[in-house]
Design a protein around this motif. Structure first.
Motif, short mmCIF file in Angstrom:
data_model
loop_
_atom_site.label_atom_id
_atom_site.label_comp_id
_atom_site.label_asym_id
_atom_site.label_seq_id
_atom_site.Cartn_x
_atom_site.Cartn_y
_atom_site.Cartn_z
N SER A 86 -2.41 17.72 11.72
CA SER A 86 -2.42 16.74 12.80
C SER A 86 -2.25 17.46 14.13
CB SER A 86 -1.31 15.71 12.61
OG SER A 86 -0.06 16.35 12.64
N ALA A 87 -2.84 16.90 15.15
CA ALA A 87 -2.81 17.51 16.46
C ALA A 87 -1.42 17.42 17.08
CB ALA A 87 -3.82 16.81 17.37
N SER A 88 -1.03 18.46 17.75
CA SER A 88 0.24 18.45 18.46
C SER A 88 0.10 17.64 19.73
CB SER A 88 0.66 19.87 18.85
OG SER A 88 1.24 20.52 17.78
N ARG A 89 1.23 17.10 20.14
CA ARG A 89 1.28 16.34 21.38
C ARG A 89 2.30 17.01 22.29
NH1 ARG A 89 -0.73 11.55 21.85
NH2 ARG A 89 1.07 10.67 22.90
N VAL A 90 1.84 17.47 23.45
CA VAL A 90 2.69 18.21 24.37
C VAL A 90 2.70 17.48 25.71
CG1 VAL A 90 3.00 20.41 25.57
CG2 VAL A 90 2.09 20.39 23.23
N LEU A 91 3.91 17.29 26.25
CA LEU A 91 4.07 16.71 27.58
C LEU A 91 4.60 17.81 28.49
CD1 LEU A 91 4.18 13.96 29.29
CD2 LEU A 91 6.63 14.23 29.00
N ALA A 92 3.92 18.03 29.60
CA ALA A 92 4.33 19.06 30.55
C ALA A 92 4.62 18.43 31.91
CB ALA A 92 3.24 20.12 30.69
N VAL A 93 5.83 18.60 32.38
CA VAL A 93 6.21 18.15 33.72
C VAL A 93 6.02 19.35 34.64
CG1 VAL A 93 8.06 17.24 35.18
CG2 VAL A 93 7.87 16.50 32.79
N CYS A 94 5.23 19.17 35.69
CA CYS A 94 4.97 20.29 36.60
C CYS A 94 5.28 19.88 38.03
CB CYS A 94 3.55 20.80 36.45
SG CYS A 94 2.27 19.57 36.37
N CYS A 95 5.40 20.89 38.88
CA CYS A 95 5.88 20.64 40.24
C CYS A 95 4.76 20.47 41.27
CB CYS A 95 6.83 21.76 40.67
SG CYS A 95 6.14 23.41 40.55
N GLY A 96 3.51 20.49 40.85
CA GLY A 96 2.46 20.34 41.84
C GLY A 96 1.09 20.06 41.24
N GLN A 97 0.15 19.75 42.12
CA GLN A 97 -1.21 19.41 41.70
C GLN A 97 -1.98 20.62 41.17
OE1 GLN A 97 -2.40 16.42 41.29
NE2 GLN A 97 -0.50 15.52 42.06
N THR A 98 -1.66 21.81 41.67
CA THR A 98 -2.35 23.01 41.18
C THR A 98 -2.06 23.21 39.70
OG1 THR A 98 -2.12 24.02 43.37
CG2 THR A 98 -2.65 25.50 41.53
N GLU A 99 -0.78 23.10 39.35
CA GLU A 99 -0.37 23.25 37.96
C GLU A 99 -1.02 22.17 37.09
OE1 GLU A 99 1.49 23.34 40.65
OE2 GLU A 99 3.10 24.80 40.46
N ARG A 100 -1.03 20.95 37.59
CA ARG A 100 -1.63 19.85 36.83
C ARG A 100 -3.12 20.07 36.60
NH1 ARG A 100 -0.83 13.44 37.75
NH2 ARG A 100 -1.54 12.90 35.68
N ALA A 101 -3.82 20.52 37.64
CA ALA A 101 -5.26 20.79 37.51
C ALA A 101 -5.51 21.88 36.47
CB ALA A 101 -5.85 21.18 38.86
N TYR A 102 -4.66 22.90 36.46
CA TYR A 102 -4.81 23.97 35.46
C TYR A 102 -4.59 23.41 34.06
CZ TYR A 102 -4.46 28.42 33.09
OH TYR A 102 -4.68 29.47 32.23
N LEU A 103 -3.53 22.63 33.88
CA LEU A 103 -3.24 22.07 32.56
C LEU A 103 -4.32 21.10 32.10
CD1 LEU A 103 0.61 21.55 32.97
CD2 LEU A 103 -0.56 23.25 31.54
N ASP A 104 -4.86 20.33 33.03
CA ASP A 104 -5.95 19.42 32.67
C ASP A 104 -7.18 20.20 32.19
OD1 ASP A 104 -4.36 17.25 33.23
OD2 ASP A 104 -5.31 16.79 35.16
N GLY A 105 -7.46 21.32 32.82
CA GLY A 105 -8.57 22.16 32.38
C GLY A 105 -8.28 22.80 31.04
#
Length: 184
Positions: A18-37
């Motif tokens: 089964s696929a893992s589910r990971v939640l990442a709290v980040c401090c900015g949009q740059t980090e979020r854009a990287y994680l989304d990619g």
């Protein structure tokens, strides 16, 4: 017409985990854009990123609150934080006490991005200096705007370079989160 032998058919047991589910709290949009990619590269993993502005310790506490309210059943909770001018020791203590994983970049997330293109061993004085160093490889880099396609094929090199660094300035633990996401 040939007759088939009357042999019992065995059902195959599923080979996928089964696929893992990971939640990442980040401090900015740059980090979020990287994680989304990154999550587009890692199909079987569910990776959700949440932006929370604050100190690293505040991000860890926010991740704890999200876990307490979680109905989706995330398997792992991470915080992607910068050292900047913060006292990272408090965030580390709260994370250890609460079981939240940290991906710390010192002095900032741009160190992780630089590692996609080159070694980075000399100390970096500030987040602004890190952004300038990154612009040597990406002249159009702007905080908060990130085209993950420019990094996608270089993730393995960034992981290797980050592992070689160790703690201090510069450093990044983002490789740990990347490996969690890509292990599936």
């Amino acid at each position: 017409m040939a007759r088939r032998e009357n042999t019992p058919r065995r059902r195959r047991t599923p080979s996928r985990t089964s696929a893992s589910r990971v939640l990442a709290v980040c401090c900015g949009q740059t980090e979020r854009a990287y994680l989304d990619g990154l999550k587009r590269l890692s199909k079987p993993v569910t990776l959700r990123s949440v932006v929370k502005v604050g100190s690293p310790a505040q991000l860890v506490r926010h991740a704890v609150k999200l876990r307490e309210k979680d109905r989706d059943g995330f398997d792992e909770y991470w915080c992607v934080v910068d050292v900047d001018d913060f006292d990272i020791d408090e965030a580390v203590a709260v994370a250890v006490a609460t079981g939240i994983s940290l991906a710390v970049s010192n002095p900032c997330f741009e160190v992780w991005l630089i590692l996609h293109f080159a070694d980075c061993t000399a100390g970096i004085a500030s987040p602004m200096a890190a952004a300038e160093k990154l612009r040597r490889h990406l002249p159009r880099y702007s905080k908060g705007v990130l085209d993950f396609a420019l990094f996608a094929e270089r993730v393995d090199k960034a992981v290797a370079r980050a592992k070689a660094l160790g703690p201090g300035n510069p450093s990044s633990d983002m490789w740990r989160l990347v490996e969690v996401v890509r292990k599936h």
